[in-house]
Design a protein around this motif. Structure first.
Motif, PDB file in Angstrom:
ATOM      1  N   LEU A   1     -12.752 -30.090   8.608  1.00  0.00           N
ATOM      2  CA  LEU A   1     -12.967 -28.826   7.904  1.00  0.00           C
ATOM      3  C   LEU A   1     -11.819 -28.512   6.949  1.00  0.00           C
ATOM      4  CD1 LEU A   1     -14.445 -26.607  10.747  1.00  0.00           C
ATOM      5  CD2 LEU A   1     -15.629 -27.459   8.729  1.00  0.00           C
ATOM      6  N   MET A   2     -10.624 -28.930   7.301  1.00  0.00           N
ATOM      7  CA  MET A   2      -9.464 -28.690   6.454  1.00  0.00           C
ATOM      8  C   MET A   2      -9.471 -29.606   5.228  1.00  0.00           C
ATOM      9  SD  MET A   2      -5.497 -28.927   7.606  1.00  0.00           S
ATOM     10  CE  MET A   2      -5.527 -30.703   7.719  1.00  0.00           C
ATOM     11  N   ALA A   3     -10.071 -30.775   5.335  1.00  0.00           N
ATOM     12  CA  ALA A   3     -10.044 -31.746   4.238  1.00  0.00           C
ATOM     13  C   ALA A   3     -11.009 -31.379   3.107  1.00  0.00           C
ATOM     14  CB  ALA A   3     -10.382 -33.129   4.769  1.00  0.00           C
ATOM     15  N   VAL A   4     -12.103 -30.706   3.415  1.00  0.00           N
ATOM     16  CA  VAL A   4     -13.117 -30.400   2.405  1.00  0.00           C
ATOM     17  C   VAL A   4     -12.558 -29.572   1.249  1.00  0.00           C
ATOM     18  CG1 VAL A   4     -15.322 -29.226   2.021  1.00  0.00           C
ATOM     19  CG2 VAL A   4     -15.028 -30.697   3.998  1.00  0.00           C
ATOM     20  N   PRO A   5     -11.813 -28.491   1.482  1.00  0.00           N
ATOM     21  CA  PRO A   5     -11.268 -27.742   0.340  1.00  0.00           C
ATOM     22  C   PRO A   5     -10.329 -28.575  -0.537  1.00  0.00           C
ATOM     23  CG  PRO A   5     -11.126 -26.419   2.322  1.00  0.00           C
ATOM     24  CD  PRO A   5     -11.553 -27.782   2.746  1.00  0.00           C
ATOM     25  N   TYR A   6      -9.565 -29.464   0.066  1.00  0.00           N
ATOM     26  CA  TYR A   6      -8.679 -30.311  -0.736  1.00  0.00           C
ATOM     27  C   TYR A   6      -9.481 -31.228  -1.650  1.00  0.00           C
ATOM     28  CZ  TYR A   6      -4.625 -28.818   1.919  1.00  0.00           C
ATOM     29  OH  TYR A   6      -3.628 -28.078   2.466  1.00  0.00           O
ATOM     30  N   PHE A   7     -10.560 -31.788  -1.145  1.00  0.00           N
ATOM     31  CA  PHE A   7     -11.396 -32.647  -1.981  1.00  0.00           C
ATOM     32  C   PHE A   7     -12.055 -31.849  -3.103  1.00  0.00           C
ATOM     33  CE2 PHE A   7     -11.654 -35.510   1.854  1.00  0.00           C
ATOM     34  CZ  PHE A   7     -10.887 -36.518   1.286  1.00  0.00           C
ATOM     35  N   LEU A   8     -12.492 -30.641  -2.813  1.00  0.00           N
ATOM     36  CA  LEU A   8     -13.108 -29.810  -3.839  1.00  0.00           C
ATOM     37  C   LEU A   8     -12.106 -29.446  -4.935  1.00  0.00           C
ATOM     38  CD1 LEU A   8     -15.331 -27.415  -1.718  1.00  0.00           C
ATOM     39  CD2 LEU A   8     -16.069 -29.278  -3.192  1.00  0.00           C
ATOM     40  N   VAL A   9     -10.912 -29.068  -4.548  1.00  0.00           N
ATOM     41  CA  VAL A   9      -9.879 -28.730  -5.531  1.00  0.00           C
ATOM     42  C   VAL A   9      -9.528 -29.955  -6.362  1.00  0.00           C
ATOM     43  CG1 VAL A   9      -7.447 -28.047  -5.786  1.00  0.00           C
ATOM     44  CG2 VAL A   9      -8.947 -26.785  -4.253  1.00  0.00           C
ATOM     45  N   ALA A  10      -9.441 -31.112  -5.738  1.00  0.00           N
ATOM     46  CA  ALA A  10      -9.146 -32.340  -6.481  1.00  0.00           C
ATOM     47  C   ALA A  10     -10.256 -32.662  -7.470  1.00  0.00           C
ATOM     48  CB  ALA A  10      -8.942 -33.505  -5.512  1.00  0.00           C
ATOM     49  N   ALA A  11     -11.517 -32.493  -7.070  1.00  0.00           N
ATOM     50  CA  ALA A  11     -12.637 -32.776  -7.965  1.00  0.00           C
ATOM     51  C   ALA A  11     -12.652 -31.813  -9.146  1.00  0.00           C
ATOM     52  CB  ALA A  11     -13.952 -32.684  -7.195  1.00  0.00           C
ATOM     53  N   ILE A  12     -12.402 -30.544  -8.894  1.00  0.00           N
ATOM     54  CA  ILE A  12     -12.355 -29.561  -9.983  1.00  0.00           C
ATOM     55  C   ILE A  12     -11.190 -29.858 -10.913  1.00  0.00           C
ATOM     56  CG2 ILE A  12     -11.949 -27.116 -10.507  1.00  0.00           C
ATOM     57  CD1 ILE A  12     -13.526 -26.508  -7.907  1.00  0.00           C
ATOM     58  N   GLY A  13     -10.038 -30.197 -10.346  1.00  0.00           N
ATOM     59  CA  GLY A  13      -8.878 -30.547 -11.169  1.00  0.00           C
ATOM     60  C   GLY A  13      -9.142 -31.760 -12.042  1.00  0.00           C
TER      61      GLY A  13
ATOM     62  N   ALA B   1     -12.098 -32.774 -13.081  1.00  0.00           N
ATOM     63  CA  ALA B   1     -13.068 -32.385 -14.111  1.00  0.00           C
ATOM     64  C   ALA B   1     -12.377 -31.644 -15.260  1.00  0.00           C
ATOM     65  CB  ALA B   1     -14.164 -31.521 -13.500  1.00  0.00           C
ATOM     66  N   ILE B   2     -11.456 -30.762 -14.935  1.00  0.00           N
ATOM     67  CA  ILE B   2     -10.711 -30.040 -15.970  1.00  0.00           C
ATOM     68  C   ILE B   2      -9.857 -31.005 -16.778  1.00  0.00           C
ATOM     69  CG2 ILE B   2      -8.872 -28.349 -16.343  1.00  0.00           C
ATOM     70  CD1 ILE B   2     -10.054 -26.793 -13.966  1.00  0.00           C
ATOM     71  N   TYR B   3      -9.227 -31.946 -16.092  1.00  0.00           N
ATOM     72  CA  TYR B   3      -8.413 -32.952 -16.784  1.00  0.00           C
ATOM     73  C   TYR B   3      -9.255 -33.754 -17.775  1.00  0.00           C
ATOM     74  CZ  TYR B   3      -6.024 -37.411 -17.430  1.00  0.00           C
ATOM     75  OH  TYR B   3      -5.478 -38.540 -17.973  1.00  0.00           O
ATOM     76  N   ARG B   4     -10.441 -34.173 -17.337  1.00  0.00           N
ATOM     77  CA  ARG B   4     -11.325 -34.946 -18.229  1.00  0.00           C
ATOM     78  C   ARG B   4     -11.778 -34.121 -19.417  1.00  0.00           C
ATOM     79  NH1 ARG B   4     -15.987 -38.012 -15.357  1.00  0.00           N
ATOM     80  NH2 ARG B   4     -16.643 -37.906 -17.511  1.00  0.00           N
ATOM     81  N   MET B   5     -12.092 -32.841 -19.199  1.00  0.00           N
ATOM     82  CA  MET B   5     -12.520 -31.975 -20.302  1.00  0.00           C
ATOM     83  C   MET B   5     -11.399 -31.799 -21.325  1.00  0.00           C
ATOM     84  SD  MET B   5     -15.034 -29.041 -18.702  1.00  0.00           S
ATOM     85  CE  MET B   5     -13.673 -28.087 -18.110  1.00  0.00           C
ATOM     86  N   ARG B   6     -10.196 -31.594 -20.835  1.00  0.00           N
ATOM     87  CA  ARG B   6      -9.051 -31.388 -21.751  1.00  0.00           C
ATOM     88  C   ARG B   6      -8.748 -32.675 -22.518  1.00  0.00           C
ATOM     89  NH1 ARG B   6      -4.817 -27.069 -19.915  1.00  0.00           N
ATOM     90  NH2 ARG B   6      -3.926 -27.913 -21.797  1.00  0.00           N
ATOM     91  N   LYS B   7      -8.828 -33.797 -21.825  1.00  0.00           N
ATOM     92  CA  LYS B   7      -8.565 -35.087 -22.484  1.00  0.00           C
ATOM     93  C   LYS B   7      -9.629 -35.359 -23.536  1.00  0.00           C
ATOM     94  CE  LYS B   7      -7.515 -39.862 -21.524  1.00  0.00           C
ATOM     95  NZ  LYS B   7      -7.366 -40.905 -20.545  1.00  0.00           N
TER      96      LYS B   7
END
Length: 78
Positions: free
Chosen positions: A53-65, A67-73
Motif C-alpha cells: 500500500l505504501m509503494a503505490v503512491p510512489y509509483f503514481l508520483v513517479a509516473a506523473i513526474g 509524464a511532466i518531464y516528457r511534456m516539457r522535453k
C-alpha cells in the motif's frame, strides 16, 4: 553518452527496488494486536500489505513526474 546515463539510472532504480522489498513497516497498534509467537504468519502478511500500500503512491508520483518531464522535453524540441 545519453544511453550510458539511462542505463545508470535504470541500474540505480533496480537496486533501490530490490533493497526496498525487505522493508517491514508496522504501526504500534498493529504490532500490539499481532504480537506474540502464534501470530507470526499474520504479522508478516500485515507487514507485506502495508509495504504494498505504501509503494503505490510512489509509483503514481513517479509516473506523473515522468509524464511532466516528457511534456516539457517535447515542448523544448518544438
Amino acid at each position: 553518452m545519453f544511453k550510458n546515463k539511462k542505463k545508470q539510472y535504470f541500474l540505480l532504480l533496480t537496486i533501490f527496488f530490490i533493497f526496498s522489498l525487505s522493508a517491514s513497516a508496522q504501526c504500534a497498534m498493529c504490532r500490539a494486536a499481532l504480537g506474540g509467537d502464534g501470530n507470526k504468519v499474520q504479522a508478516q502478511a500485515v507487514n507485506d500489505g502495508i509495504v504494498y500500500l505504501m509503494a503505490v503512491p510512489y509509483f503514481l508520483v513517479a509516473a506523473i513526474g515522468y509524464a511532466i518531464y516528457r511534456m516539457r522535453k517535447k515542448k523544448k524540441l518544438d
